[in-house]
Design a protein around this motif. Structure first.
Motif, PDB file in Angstrom:
ATOM      1  N   LEU A 221       0.820  -1.082  -0.111  1.00  0.00           N
ATOM      2  CA  LEU A 221       0.042  -0.194  -0.143  1.00  0.00           C
ATOM      3  C   LEU A 221       0.933   1.357  -0.019  1.00  0.00           C
ATOM      4  O   LEU A 221       1.561   1.354   0.826  1.00  0.00           O
ATOM      5  CB  LEU A 221      -0.901   0.020   1.316  1.00  0.00           C
ATOM      6  N   THR A 222       0.969   2.016  -1.053  1.00  0.00           N
ATOM      7  CA  THR A 222       1.652   3.133  -1.186  1.00  0.00           C
ATOM      8  C   THR A 222       0.925   4.479  -1.008  1.00  0.00           C
ATOM      9  O   THR A 222      -0.383   4.834  -1.293  1.00  0.00           O
ATOM     10  CB  THR A 222       2.319   3.094  -2.526  1.00  0.00           C
ATOM     11  N   GLY A 223       1.531   5.498  -0.473  1.00  0.00           N
ATOM     12  CA  GLY A 223       0.912   6.864  -0.381  1.00  0.00           C
ATOM     13  C   GLY A 223       1.186   7.604  -1.307  1.00  0.00           C
ATOM     14  O   GLY A 223       1.767   7.193  -2.399  1.00  0.00           O
ATOM     15  N   PRO A 228      -2.375  14.123  -4.932  1.00  0.00           N
ATOM     16  CA  PRO A 228      -3.756  13.060  -5.467  1.00  0.00           C
ATOM     17  C   PRO A 228      -3.636  12.733  -7.110  1.00  0.00           C
ATOM     18  O   PRO A 228      -4.170  11.770  -7.221  1.00  0.00           O
ATOM     19  CB  PRO A 228      -4.772  14.376  -4.939  1.00  0.00           C
ATOM     20  N   GLY A 229      -3.135  13.503  -7.677  1.00  0.00           N
ATOM     21  CA  GLY A 229      -3.110  13.101  -9.278  1.00  0.00           C
ATOM     22  C   GLY A 229      -2.377  12.149  -9.446  1.00  0.00           C
ATOM     23  O   GLY A 229      -2.701  11.089 -10.383  1.00  0.00           O
ATOM     24  N   ALA A 230      -1.316  12.018  -8.912  1.00  0.00           N
ATOM     25  CA  ALA A 230      -0.411  10.732  -9.064  1.00  0.00           C
ATOM     26  C   ALA A 230      -1.212   9.594  -8.678  1.00  0.00           C
ATOM     27  O   ALA A 230      -0.905   8.478  -9.211  1.00  0.00           O
ATOM     28  CB  ALA A 230       0.889  10.935  -8.146  1.00  0.00           C
ATOM     29  N   ALA A 231      -2.129   9.672  -7.369  1.00  0.00           N
ATOM     30  CA  ALA A 231      -2.647   8.332  -6.953  1.00  0.00           C
ATOM     31  C   ALA A 231      -3.910   8.052  -8.166  1.00  0.00           C
ATOM     32  O   ALA A 231      -3.852   6.802  -8.007  1.00  0.00           O
ATOM     33  CB  ALA A 231      -3.368   8.835  -5.720  1.00  0.00           C
ATOM     34  N   ALA A 232      -4.253   9.089  -8.972  1.00  0.00           N
ATOM     35  CA  ALA A 232      -5.288   8.479 -10.023  1.00  0.00           C
ATOM     36  C   ALA A 232      -4.340   8.211 -11.216  1.00  0.00           C
ATOM     37  O   ALA A 232      -5.113   7.612 -12.002  1.00  0.00           O
ATOM     38  CB  ALA A 232      -6.135   9.858 -10.197  1.00  0.00           C
ATOM     39  N   GLY A 235      -0.086   5.425 -14.335  1.00  0.00           N
ATOM     40  CA  GLY A 235       1.323   4.963 -14.787  1.00  0.00           C
ATOM     41  C   GLY A 235       2.316   5.257 -13.622  1.00  0.00           C
ATOM     42  O   GLY A 235       3.528   5.108 -13.632  1.00  0.00           O
ATOM     43  N   SER A 236       1.642   5.655 -12.307  1.00  0.00           N
ATOM     44  CA  SER A 236       2.545   5.985 -11.027  1.00  0.00           C
ATOM     45  C   SER A 236       2.328   4.689 -10.105  1.00  0.00           C
ATOM     46  O   SER A 236       1.346   4.443  -9.877  1.00  0.00           O
ATOM     47  CB  SER A 236       2.200   7.258 -10.749  1.00  0.00           C
ATOM     48  N   LEU A 237       3.620   4.783  -9.379  1.00  0.00           N
ATOM     49  CA  LEU A 237       3.138   4.019  -8.547  1.00  0.00           C
ATOM     50  C   LEU A 237       2.765   4.332  -6.797  1.00  0.00           C
ATOM     51  O   LEU A 237       2.548   3.745  -5.900  1.00  0.00           O
ATOM     52  CB  LEU A 237       4.665   3.215  -8.020  1.00  0.00           C
ATOM     53  N   ALA A 238       2.457   5.772  -7.174  1.00  0.00           N
ATOM     54  CA  ALA A 238       1.778   6.487  -5.787  1.00  0.00           C
ATOM     55  C   ALA A 238       0.300   6.349  -5.746  1.00  0.00           C
ATOM     56  O   ALA A 238      -0.426   5.939  -6.513  1.00  0.00           O
ATOM     57  CB  ALA A 238       2.089   8.017  -5.893  1.00  0.00           C
ATOM     58  N   GLY A 239      -0.039   6.189  -4.202  1.00  0.00           N
ATOM     59  CA  GLY A 239      -1.359   6.120  -4.210  1.00  0.00           C
ATOM     60  C   GLY A 239      -2.034   4.683  -4.721  1.00  0.00           C
ATOM     61  O   GLY A 239      -3.138   4.928  -5.311  1.00  0.00           O
ATOM     62  N   LYS A 240      -1.284   3.582  -4.451  1.00  0.00           N
ATOM     63  CA  LYS A 240      -2.142   2.364  -4.923  1.00  0.00           C
ATOM     64  C   LYS A 240      -1.954   1.285  -4.048  1.00  0.00           C
ATOM     65  O   LYS A 240      -1.254   1.233  -2.836  1.00  0.00           O
ATOM     66  CB  LYS A 240      -1.014   1.969  -6.216  1.00  0.00           C
ATOM     67  N   LEU A 241      -2.795   0.356  -4.122  1.00  0.00           N
ATOM     68  CA  LEU A 241      -2.515  -1.020  -3.573  1.00  0.00           C
ATOM     69  C   LEU A 241      -2.063  -1.872  -4.646  1.00  0.00           C
ATOM     70  O   LEU A 241      -2.919  -2.093  -5.561  1.00  0.00           O
ATOM     71  CB  LEU A 241      -4.109  -1.630  -3.063  1.00  0.00           C
ATOM     72  N   LEU A 242      -0.985  -2.462  -4.521  1.00  0.00           N
ATOM     73  CA  LEU A 242      -0.243  -3.129  -5.417  1.00  0.00           C
ATOM     74  C   LEU A 242       0.067  -4.776  -4.793  1.00  0.00           C
ATOM     75  O   LEU A 242       0.024  -5.027  -3.751  1.00  0.00           O
ATOM     76  CB  LEU A 242       1.193  -2.479  -5.520  1.00  0.00           C
ATOM     77  N   ARG A 243       0.136  -5.360  -5.652  1.00  0.00           N
ATOM     78  CA  ARG A 243       0.341  -6.913  -5.683  1.00  0.00           C
ATOM     79  C   ARG A 243       1.638  -7.439  -6.202  1.00  0.00           C
ATOM     80  O   ARG A 243       1.917  -7.060  -7.530  1.00  0.00           O
ATOM     81  CB  ARG A 243      -0.760  -7.894  -6.011  1.00  0.00           C
ATOM     82  N   GLY A 260      -6.059   5.708  -6.157  1.00  0.00           N
ATOM     83  CA  GLY A 260      -6.788   6.761  -5.484  1.00  0.00           C
ATOM     84  C   GLY A 260      -6.244   6.893  -3.989  1.00  0.00           C
ATOM     85  O   GLY A 260      -7.203   7.475  -3.070  1.00  0.00           O
ATOM     86  N   ILE A 261      -5.545   6.242  -3.665  1.00  0.00           N
ATOM     87  CA  ILE A 261      -4.914   6.177  -2.209  1.00  0.00           C
ATOM     88  C   ILE A 261      -4.475   7.370  -1.871  1.00  0.00           C
ATOM     89  O   ILE A 261      -3.568   8.234  -2.484  1.00  0.00           O
ATOM     90  CB  ILE A 261      -3.977   5.113  -1.758  1.00  0.00           C
ATOM     91  N   GLY A 262      -4.660   7.977  -0.533  1.00  0.00           N
ATOM     92  CA  GLY A 262      -4.247   9.234   0.044  1.00  0.00           C
ATOM     93  C   GLY A 262      -2.855   8.833   0.697  1.00  0.00           C
ATOM     94  O   GLY A 262      -2.077   8.548   0.215  1.00  0.00           O
ATOM     95  N   THR A 263      -2.987   9.488   2.036  1.00  0.00           N
ATOM     96  CA  THR A 263      -1.889   8.917   2.831  1.00  0.00           C
ATOM     97  C   THR A 263      -2.258   7.380   3.380  1.00  0.00           C
ATOM     98  O   THR A 263      -3.316   7.300   4.038  1.00  0.00           O
ATOM     99  CB  THR A 263      -1.674   9.906   4.171  1.00  0.00           C
ATOM    100  N   ALA A 264      -1.255   6.563   3.116  1.00  0.00           N
ATOM    101  CA  ALA A 264      -1.469   5.316   3.363  1.00  0.00           C
ATOM    102  C   ALA A 264      -1.430   5.078   4.845  1.00  0.00           C
ATOM    103  O   ALA A 264      -0.881   5.436   5.675  1.00  0.00           O
ATOM    104  CB  ALA A 264      -0.371   4.316   2.540  1.00  0.00           C
ATOM    105  N   GLY A 265      -2.557   3.956   5.211  1.00  0.00           N
ATOM    106  CA  GLY A 265      -2.485   3.621   6.620  1.00  0.00           C
ATOM    107  C   GLY A 265      -1.701   2.261   6.828  1.00  0.00           C
ATOM    108  O   GLY A 265      -0.775   1.845   6.566  1.00  0.00           O
ATOM    109  N   GLY A 266      -2.898   1.082   6.861  1.00  0.00           N
ATOM    110  CA  GLY A 266      -2.402  -0.143   6.919  1.00  0.00           C
ATOM    111  C   GLY A 266      -3.333  -1.261   6.085  1.00  0.00           C
ATOM    112  O   GLY A 266      -4.218  -0.885   5.520  1.00  0.00           O
ATOM    113  N   ILE A 267      -2.768  -2.568   5.803  1.00  0.00           N
ATOM    114  CA  ILE A 267      -3.405  -3.432   4.993  1.00  0.00           C
ATOM    115  C   ILE A 267      -3.808  -4.679   6.079  1.00  0.00           C
ATOM    116  O   ILE A 267      -2.686  -5.034   7.002  1.00  0.00           O
ATOM    117  CB  ILE A 267      -2.388  -4.287   4.119  1.00  0.00           C
TER     118      ILE A 267
END
Length: 399
Positions: A221-223, A228-232, A235-243, A260-267
Motif C-alpha cells: 500500500l503506497t501513499g 492526489p493526481g499521481a494516485a489517480a 502509470g505511477s506507483l503512488a497512491g496504490k494498492l499493489l500486488r 486513489g490512495i491518499g496517505t496510506a494507513g495499513g493492510i
C-alpha cells in the motif's frame, strides 16, 4: 507495471485468502506478517497470518478477536519478568516496550510473549524479549537496521517477515531513501536488497504498508506523496494498492489492485480472502475492502479525520488504530455481506495516546505501537508497544 481491472483480475479466493502462521509469526500473514514461534526466538524472532512448517498445508487461519468478548477465556497480555528499575519502566501491565524512537511497524508472535518493533527515524528493528530479566529498556534487542531518509514523514515505515522466516531469516521493510520510497528485503547478513523501487516520495504522504497474503504474493500500500493526481495516474506507483508475485530482489512489475490512495494507513487481510486497507484523504479517512473478485468498496469513512492507521481483521470485525483520535476503532463486520452497517466504536481513547500500527497476536490479542513522539504529547516512556485484549468491542468500550 500491470493493471488489474476490478472484477477482471483473475484472482481467486485461493490467491487472496488471508492466513496466519503457526510457527514463527508472519509479519501479519496477517497472512500476517509472518508469525514467529518461540523456537524462532532462539535464533532471532520475528498484520493476520502465521507460518506453519507443514509442507502440505503451510498456512492456517489466524486467531480471531470477537468484538463481544473472547471465549472461552479472556486473553491476557504477556507478563513481564521482574526487572530491576530502569529509566523506561512502565507501570501499565499492557506496555511491553518503552522508549522506542518513533515506533512504526509492530509484530506480535503467536507464542503471545514476544514481538518485534521498528523505529521510523533510525531504521532499526528490535526484538521485544518480554522474558529478559534485565532492566528496561535493555530487553529491546536490535536485530536489523537499514539506511533511511527520515526527512518529513519518511523513514522505516513498515516491516513484515518472510513466510518462511524460521528457515531463511528474511525481513521485508517499506522505507524512504534519498530518491524514492521502496520495498527492500533484509537478509540475515543485514544487507538490504531492493524488491520494488521508484515509489514517489515527497515531504509528506510517504507512509506505506506491506503484507504477505500467500507464500509468493505480497501486497504493498503506497501513499500519494502529497499528490492526489499521481494516485489517480495508472502509470505511477503512488497512491496504490499493489500486488507483487514472487517478491525477490530485482525488477518486479506489480499488479495495481486499487488506486486513489491518499496517505496510506495499513493492510489487514481476513480469513475469507477479503483485503481491508485504510488511508486518509482530504475528504475523509477511509476503511476500504478488496474482495476476492477484485471489487473495491469503501466499507466506512470518517469525515472528522481521526487519523486511520494500522488495522487488524478477524472473522467478524476490523480494528483500526486512530492516531489523531488517540483510540482504537472496532468495526463490526456482517458475516455474509462483509458490510459495516453501524458506526465503529472507539475503544481505549486517550489511554496510550496516538496509536499507529496494529498487528494480530496469539489468542485474540492485538499488538499496537504508539506515535506520540511526533505530533503527540509523549510521556517519558514513549514511544511504546502495548498488547491489547479487547473486551467491549463494537457495542461499546472496554470493560
Amino acid at each position: 507495471m500491470s493493471v488489474v481491472v476490478a472484477g477482471l483480475s483473475g484472482q481467486g479466493p485461493e490467491e487472496a485468502a488471508c492466513v496466519t502462521t503457526q510457527g514463527p509469526r508472519p509479519g501479519r500473514i496477517r497472512y500476517s506478517r509472518v508469525a514467529l514461534s518461540l523456537a524462532v526466538t532462539a535464533g532471532l524472532l520475528a498484520g493476520c497470518a502465521r507460518f506453519d512448517e507443514s509442507a502440505s498445508d503451510p498456512f492456517t487461519p489466524a486467531p480471531t478477536v470477537r468484538p463481544e468478548g473472547i471465549e472461552p477465556t479472556t486473553p491476557q497480555p504477556p507478563s513481564k519478568q521482574k526487572r530491576p528499575p530502569g529509566p523506561c519502566e512502565d507501570g501499565d501491565p499492557a506496555v511491553v516496550a518503552g522508549c522506542v524512537n518513533e515506533s512504526t511497524g509492530v509484530i506480535g508472535m503467536p507464542d503471545g510473549v514476544n514481538g518485534i518493533v521498528a523505529e521510523r527515524s533510525t531504521g532499526k528493528v528490535f526484538l521485544i524479549d518480554t522474558q529478559d530479566p534485565g532492566p528496561w529498556p535493555y530487553y529491546l534487542k536490535q536485530i536489523a537496521q537499514v539506511d533511511v531518509d527520515a526527512a518529513g514523514d519518511g523513514g522505516l515505515l513498515d516491516i513484515t517477515l518472510s513466510p518462511t522466516y524460521a528457515q531463511d531469516r528474511l525481513l521485508y521493510a517499506y522505507i524512504t531513501t534519498g530518491s524514492d520510497n521502496r520495498v527492500v528485503r533484509i537478509g540475515a547478513d543485514g544487507v538490504a536488497k531492493p524488491i520494488l523501487t521508484g515509489i514517489p516520495k515527497s515531504d509528506s504522504g510517504n507512509h506505506g504498508s506491506i503484507e504477505f497474503v500467500a507464500a509468493d504474493k505480497m501486497l504493498v500500500l503506497t501513499g500519494d506523496a502529497g499528490n492526489p493526481g499521481a494516485a489517480a495516474d495508472q502509470g505511477s506507483l503512488a497512491g496504490k494498492l499493489l500486488r507483487i508475485t514472487n517478491p525477490i530482489p530485482g525488477s518486479n512489475s506489480p499488479d495495481v489492485l486499487a488506486s486513489g490512495i491518499g496517505t496510506a494507513g495499513g493492510i489487514c487481510p481476513d480469513a475469507d480472502g477479503e483485503i481491508w486497507f485504510t488511508d486518509r484523504t482530504a475528504v475523509a479517512d477511509r476503511l476500504q475492502r478488496l474482495s476476492p473478485n477484485g471489487a473495491v468498496t469503501t466499507a466506512w469513512n470518517w469525515q472528522d479525520h481521526p487519523g486511520a492507521a494500522g488495522c487488524v481483521a478477524g472473522d467478524d470485525f476490523v480494528a483500526v488504530a486512530m492516531s489523531d483520535a488517540k483510540a482504537m476503532a472496532m468495526a463490526k463486520v456482517e458475516k455474509d455481506t462483509h458490510a459495516i452497517t453501524t458506526a465503529p466504536a472507539l475503544m481505549y481513547q486517550d489511554k496510550w495516546g496516538r496509536l499507529n500500527d496494529l498487528a494480530p497476536g496469539a489468542n485474540g490479542l492485538i499488538w499496537a505501537s504508539t506515535a506520540n513522539k511526533v505530533g503527540g504529547q509523549p510521556t517519558p516512556n514513549d514511544d511504546r508497544v502495548v498488547v491489547i485484549a479487547p473486551q467491549g468491542g463494537a457495542g461499546g468500550g472496554p470493560d
